[in-house]
Enzyme design. Structure first.
Site, PDB file in Angstrom:
ATOM      1  N   TYR A   1      15.702  31.203   5.314  1.00 27.19           N
ATOM      2  CA  TYR A   1      14.546  31.901   5.880  1.00 27.19           C
ATOM      3  C   TYR A   1      14.608  31.964   7.395  1.00 27.19           C
ATOM      4  CZ  TYR A   1      12.367  31.112   1.293  1.00 27.19           C
ATOM      5  OH  TYR A   1      12.075  31.079  -0.040  1.00 27.19           O
TER       6      TYR A   1
ATOM      7  N   LYS B   1       0.850  -1.205   0.000  1.00 27.38           N
ATOM      8  CA  LYS B   1       0.000   0.000   0.000  1.00 27.38           C
ATOM      9  C   LYS B   1       0.884   1.252   0.000  1.00 27.38           C
ATOM     10  CE  LYS B   1      -0.325  -0.223   5.030  1.00 27.38           C
ATOM     11  NZ  LYS B   1      -1.072  -0.848   6.145  1.00 27.38           N
TER      12      LYS B   1
ATOM     13  N   MET C   1      11.648  24.811   0.310  1.00 32.81           N
ATOM     14  CA  MET C   1      10.794  23.919  -0.477  1.00 32.81           C
ATOM     15  C   MET C   1      11.605  23.014  -1.404  1.00 32.81           C
ATOM     16  SD  MET C   1       7.573  24.911  -2.908  1.00 32.81           S
ATOM     17  CE  MET C   1       6.595  25.677  -1.639  1.00 32.81           C
TER      18      MET C   1
ATOM     19  N   ARG D   1     -10.615  -0.144  14.903  1.00 33.49           N
ATOM     20  CA  ARG D   1     -10.602   0.542  13.619  1.00 33.49           C
ATOM     21  C   ARG D   1     -11.627  -0.202  12.772  1.00 33.49           C
ATOM     22  NH1 ARG D   1      -4.915   1.522  10.426  1.00 33.49           N
ATOM     23  NH2 ARG D   1      -5.255  -0.673   9.920  1.00 33.49           N
TER      24      ARG D   1
HETATM   25  C1  PLP Z   1      -0.299  -1.791   6.798  1.00 35.02           C
HETATM   26  C2  PLP Z   1      -0.888  -3.065   7.286  1.00 35.02           C
HETATM   27  C3  PLP Z   1      -0.079  -4.184   7.526  1.00 35.02           C
HETATM   28  C4  PLP Z   1       1.442  -4.144   7.448  1.00 35.02           C
HETATM   29  O1  PLP Z   1       1.978  -3.527   8.611  1.00 35.02           O
HETATM   30  P1  PLP Z   1       3.575  -3.493   8.866  1.00 35.02           P
HETATM   31  O2  PLP Z   1       3.674  -3.096  10.282  1.00 35.02           O
HETATM   32  O3  PLP Z   1       4.141  -2.466   7.944  1.00 35.02           O
HETATM   33  O4  PLP Z   1       4.086  -4.853   8.594  1.00 35.02           O
HETATM   34  C5  PLP Z   1      -0.705  -5.372   7.865  1.00 35.02           C
HETATM   35  N1  PLP Z   1      -2.054  -5.451   7.981  1.00 35.02           N
HETATM   36  C6  PLP Z   1      -2.858  -4.380   7.775  1.00 35.02           C
HETATM   37  C7  PLP Z   1      -4.329  -4.533   7.921  1.00 35.02           C
HETATM   38  C8  PLP Z   1      -2.308  -3.155   7.427  1.00 35.02           C
HETATM   39  O5  PLP Z   1      -3.105  -2.103   7.239  1.00 35.02           O
END
Ligand code: PLP
Length: 406
Positions: free
Chosen positions: A279, A49, A327, A150
């Site tokens: 700055y 992701k 920047m 969550r």
């Molecule tokens: C991001 C995520 C992971 C991976 O987590 P890491 O700590 O980076 O290994 C696993 N399961 C879910 C549901 C996630 O959102």
């Protein structure tokens, strides 16, 4: 829109002002290291992701699949589509929640697999699939909330939830999973409570006559902590990228960082004593010094909060950053490096000689986590894949036993 404009090889770097170097050899090495902790029948889902935590999802996904992962996990539908468009056919789980019939149709068309978090979502999925007569039942993954608070259905409602989804004709349960809230903390009590709730929920689901096909619970930290948390599959993100999810897990595996951030010096000059730099004049030269300007700034993902608090590597030496990070540019005190010229390469994150600067170093300075640092590098930095044996990290105590070279 999504993917990085990947460029391979060292020739392209000559043209760049600043860039991110990704090392697929390190990713493959890390996958094989993680696999050593797993039983042969345990699947490894590579979490890619957020564009593979800033590393570039198609390249990381392809590399991880070749090295021993068999599933991919993403947060959103566009992230899944990007992988399909790059030619990847492995199963892809969407970890985020999906709520509209349009999203369900996109998922079916691209052969992605969604997470179902609630009975309401299950009904939406089933109704949307009923209209797509050309598709087989949609493979879905049930999410239980065992204490993260969550996404997901409360673990105590798991049997009713599973029965409902099973009763829907257009859905097929592929896995049941949950997510841990404190796996990276040394005190395991909350994690064990979540594990206990997960097992209770699965036992209750079995009692109503449903055999859950696949179970998964572990992120990187849990994967490194205890095989009892692996179940049928582990979902590892951070460890793939060569970082330890917690200091107390640093020595479990020999992980190698796969990402470096580099930029070029664009001007070198002498600044007299008593001059303000950048700055706000947050640095005033205590003496005459040699200063270098570097072509990278906060628009590229170097946090402005690191102003006067970071070092970089040049010619294998540590050099201090001075003055407010702007920047597109930042400044260095290079008084100790003679004959430095425009065009020389500066390593902001990565290695040079025996020196290392890691995402953990930045995270510690900024009181955040390495995950956030890695995700912070912007699209303006081209990702350039460079295959090379990644050096051992200073802290790794486990021998790699030749894993690095295929
Ligand atoms: C991001 C995520 C992971 C991976 O987590 P890491 O700590 O980076 O290994 C696993 N399961 C879910 C549901 C996630 O959102």
């Amino acid at each position: 829109m999504l993917g990085w404009d990947y460029r391979f090889g060292l020739a392209e770097i000559e043209r760049e002002r600043a860039w991110v170097e990704i090392n697929p050899v390190a990713i493959a090495h890390n996958v094989r290291q993680i696999r050593r902790l797993l039983l042969p029948q345990t699947a490894l889902m590579a979490i890619v992701k957020a564009d593979a935590y800033g590393h570039g999802a198609p390249l990381v996904a392809q590399t991880a699949l070749e090295a021993g992962a068999s599933w991919l996990g993403v947060a959103t539908i566009p992230e899944g589509i990007e992988l399909r468009e790059s030619g990847i056919s492995a199963p892809i789980l969407i970890l985020g929640a999906v709520n509209t019939p349009e999203q369900v149709r996109a998922i079916a068309r691209w052969q992605l697999q969604p997470t179902v978090c609630s009975p309401k979502q299950a009904f939406i999925f089933s109704e949307a699939m009923a209209e797509l007569t050309e598709f087989a039942p949609l493979p879905v993954h049930l999410k239980l909330d065992t204490g993260m608070s969550r996404l997901g259905t409360d673990w105590q409602d798991a049997p009713a939830f599973a029965q409902l989804v099973r009763s829907l004709p257009h859905l097929k349960i592929v896995s049941i999973y949950s997510h841990l809230a404190t796996a990276d903390e040394p005190d395991p009590s909350v994690m064990r409570q979540q594990q206990h709730r997960f097992e209770q929920a699965i036992a209750a689901i079995r009692r109503v006559g449903i055999q859950p096909p696949q179970l998964h619970l572990a992120n990187s930290a849990a994967t490194l902590t205890d095989p009892a948390l692996h179940y049928d599959m582990v979902r590892t993100g951070l460890a793939l990228y060569g970082l330890s999810p917690a200091p107390h897990l640093q020595h479990v595996l020999d992980l190698r960082p796969a990402l470096q951030v580099k930029a070029r010096i664009t001007q070198v000059k002498t600044i007299p004593a008593g001059r303000g730099v950048s700055y706000g004049y947050r640095f005033v030269t205590p003496r005459s010094l040699r200063m270098a300007v570097v072509g990278i700034g906060y628009a590229d993902g170097v946090p402005r909060q690191l102003t006067n608090r970071m070092q970089v590597l040049i010619r294998g030496q540590r050099v201090k950053q001075i003055g407010t990070i702007t920047m597109d540019q930042l400044m260095l005190d290079v008084s100790d490096l003679p004959n430095l010229t425009e065009g020389e390469v500066v390593t902001l994150l990565g290695w040079d000689g025996s020196e290392r600067i890691t995402a953990d170093d930045w995270a510690n300075t900024l009181n955040t986590i390495s995950w956030e640092i890695l995700c912070g590098f912007k699209h303006r930095l081209p990702r350039i894949a460079v295959s090379a044996p990644p050096p051992k990290s200073n802290s790794a105590s486990v021998e790699s036993k030749g894993d690095l070279y295929f």
